[in-house]
Motif scaffolding. Structure first.
Motif, PDB file in Angstrom:
ATOM      1  N   SER A  17       0.824  -1.211   0.000  1.00 13.39           N
ATOM      2  CA  SER A  17       0.000   0.000   0.000  1.00 13.39           C
ATOM      3  C   SER A  17       0.862   1.267   0.000  1.00 13.39           C
ATOM      4  O   SER A  17       0.357   2.347  -0.288  1.00 13.39           O
ATOM      5  N   ILE A  18       2.148   1.114   0.276  1.00 15.27           N
ATOM      6  CA  ILE A  18       3.035   2.271   0.311  1.00 15.27           C
ATOM      7  C   ILE A  18       3.696   2.416  -1.056  1.00 15.27           C
ATOM      8  O   ILE A  18       4.323   1.486  -1.562  1.00 15.27           O
ATOM      9  N   THR A  19       3.505   3.566  -1.697  1.00 21.00           N
ATOM     10  CA  THR A  19       4.129   3.814  -3.002  1.00 21.00           C
ATOM     11  C   THR A  19       5.206   4.881  -2.844  1.00 21.00           C
ATOM     12  O   THR A  19       5.000   5.885  -2.152  1.00 21.00           O
ATOM     13  N   LYS A  20       6.348   4.657  -3.475  1.00 24.90           N
ATOM     14  CA  LYS A  20       7.444   5.611  -3.396  1.00 24.90           C
ATOM     15  C   LYS A  20       7.191   6.761  -4.363  1.00 24.90           C
ATOM     16  O   LYS A  20       6.687   6.548  -5.466  1.00 24.90           O
ATOM     17  N   PRO A  21       7.573   7.962  -3.992  1.00 22.68           N
ATOM     18  CA  PRO A  21       7.497   9.077  -4.935  1.00 22.68           C
ATOM     19  C   PRO A  21       8.513   8.889  -6.058  1.00 22.68           C
ATOM     20  O   PRO A  21       9.484   8.144  -5.922  1.00 22.68           O
ATOM     21  N   SER A  22       8.309   9.565  -7.162  1.00 23.31           N
ATOM     22  CA  SER A  22       9.156   9.369  -8.340  1.00 23.31           C
ATOM     23  C   SER A  22      10.586   9.846  -8.113  1.00 23.31           C
ATOM     24  O   SER A  22      11.515   9.371  -8.764  1.00 23.31           O
ATOM     25  N   GLU A  23      10.811  10.789  -7.200  1.00 20.13           N
ATOM     26  CA  GLU A  23      12.183  11.267  -6.982  1.00 20.13           C
ATOM     27  C   GLU A  23      13.059  10.258  -6.244  1.00 20.13           C
ATOM     28  O   GLU A  23      14.261  10.439  -6.151  1.00 20.13           O
ATOM     29  N   TYR A  24      12.473   9.184  -5.734  1.00 14.89           N
ATOM     30  CA  TYR A  24      13.258   8.162  -5.054  1.00 14.89           C
ATOM     31  C   TYR A  24      13.642   6.987  -5.964  1.00 14.89           C
ATOM     32  O   TYR A  24      14.281   6.058  -5.507  1.00 14.89           O
ATOM     33  N   THR A  25      13.257   7.024  -7.210  1.00 13.89           N
ATOM     34  CA  THR A  25      13.625   5.941  -8.128  1.00 13.89           C
ATOM     35  C   THR A  25      15.018   6.196  -8.694  1.00 13.89           C
ATOM     36  O   THR A  25      15.404   7.346  -8.939  1.00 13.89           O
ATOM     37  N   ILE A  26      15.773   5.140  -8.891  1.00 17.71           N
ATOM     38  CA  ILE A  26      17.138   5.247  -9.410  1.00 17.71           C
ATOM     39  C   ILE A  26      17.078   5.223 -10.928  1.00 17.71           C
ATOM     40  O   ILE A  26      16.484   4.324 -11.536  1.00 17.71           O
ATOM     41  N   SER A  27      17.710   6.198 -11.538  1.00 17.20           N
ATOM     42  CA  SER A  27      17.706   6.262 -13.000  1.00 17.20           C
ATOM     43  C   SER A  27      19.111   5.997 -13.527  1.00 17.20           C
ATOM     44  O   SER A  27      20.096   6.072 -12.799  1.00 17.20           O
ATOM     45  N   GLU A  28      19.196   5.735 -14.816  1.00 16.49           N
ATOM     46  CA  GLU A  28      20.479   5.449 -15.469  1.00 16.49           C
ATOM     47  C   GLU A  28      21.148   6.722 -15.982  1.00 16.49           C
ATOM     48  O   GLU A  28      22.278   6.679 -16.448  1.00 16.49           O
ATOM     49  N   ALA A  29      20.476   7.844 -15.921  1.00 17.14           N
ATOM     50  CA  ALA A  29      21.028   9.103 -16.438  1.00 17.14           C
ATOM     51  C   ALA A  29      22.201   9.547 -15.568  1.00 17.14           C
ATOM     52  O   ALA A  29      22.248   9.264 -14.371  1.00 17.14           O
ATOM     53  N   PRO A  30      23.190  10.271 -16.154  1.00 21.35           N
ATOM     54  CA  PRO A  30      24.314  10.759 -15.343  1.00 21.35           C
ATOM     55  C   PRO A  30      23.850  11.806 -14.335  1.00 21.35           C
ATOM     56  O   PRO A  30      22.841  12.490 -14.547  1.00 21.35           O
ATOM     57  N   ALA A  31      24.593  11.946 -13.255  1.00 19.93           N
ATOM     58  CA  ALA A  31      24.230  12.879 -12.191  1.00 19.93           C
ATOM     59  C   ALA A  31      24.373  14.314 -12.663  1.00 19.93           C
ATOM     60  O   ALA A  31      25.287  14.646 -13.411  1.00 19.93           O
ATOM     61  N   GLU A  32      23.449  15.153 -12.247  1.00 19.68           N
ATOM     62  CA  GLU A  32      23.484  16.568 -12.619  1.00 19.68           C
ATOM     63  C   GLU A  32      23.966  17.375 -11.447  1.00 19.68           C
ATOM     64  O   GLU A  32      23.631  17.101 -10.288  1.00 19.68           O
ATOM     65  N   SER A  33      24.746  18.403 -11.725  1.00 14.92           N
ATOM     66  CA  SER A  33      25.254  19.282 -10.672  1.00 14.92           C
ATOM     67  C   SER A  33      24.138  20.200 -10.173  1.00 14.92           C
ATOM     68  O   SER A  33      23.388  20.762 -10.958  1.00 14.92           O
ATOM     69  N   VAL A  34      24.034  20.344  -8.887  1.00 10.84           N
ATOM     70  CA  VAL A  34      22.996  21.183  -8.303  1.00 10.84           C
ATOM     71  C   VAL A  34      23.508  22.609  -8.132  1.00 10.84           C
ATOM     72  O   VAL A  34      22.743  23.568  -8.141  1.00 10.84           O
TER      73      VAL A  34
END
Length: 103
Positions: free
Chosen positions: A82-99
């Motif tokens: 019943s607990i769904t993770k928000p989309s910002e917690y999924t791991i993607s294959e894209a390279p990391a972006e500088s903040v």
């Protein structure tokens, strides 16, 4: 004649010595610790025992499991589906972006 003069000089000398000793005792007592009822007055804490801290006090005051229904109660099992993770917690294959801002 010398014995009669010797006695008053000795009494006067004893009085002056006694006065000096008393004066020294009074002035030295200003630097000595004061005693109240046989105990030192400069101790940090006069408590008979240490007080409980907040967490210990709260633990002592919590409700007890005295009834059999409380003692034998099973823990609640929550369904993890019943607990769904928000989309910002999924791991993607894209390279990391500088903040940080680039100047």
């Amino acid at each position: 004649f010398s014995q009669t003069l010797h006695v008053p000089i000795t009494i006067t000398m004893m009085k002056s010595v006694f006065f000096l000793v008393a004066l020294l005792a009074v002035s030295a007592s200003a630097f000595a610790p004061a005693f109240l009822g046989g105990r030192e007055a400069n101790t940090v804490c006069f408590a008979k025992h240490v007080n409980n801290k907040a967490a210990k006090w709260a633990q002592d005051k919590r409700p007890r499991k005295s009834r059999p229904s409380d003692i034998n109660r099973k823990p609640v099992v929550y369904e993890l589906t019943s607990i769904t993770k928000p989309s910002e917690y999924t791991i993607s294959e894209a390279p990391a972006e500088s903040v940080a801002k680039e100047e």
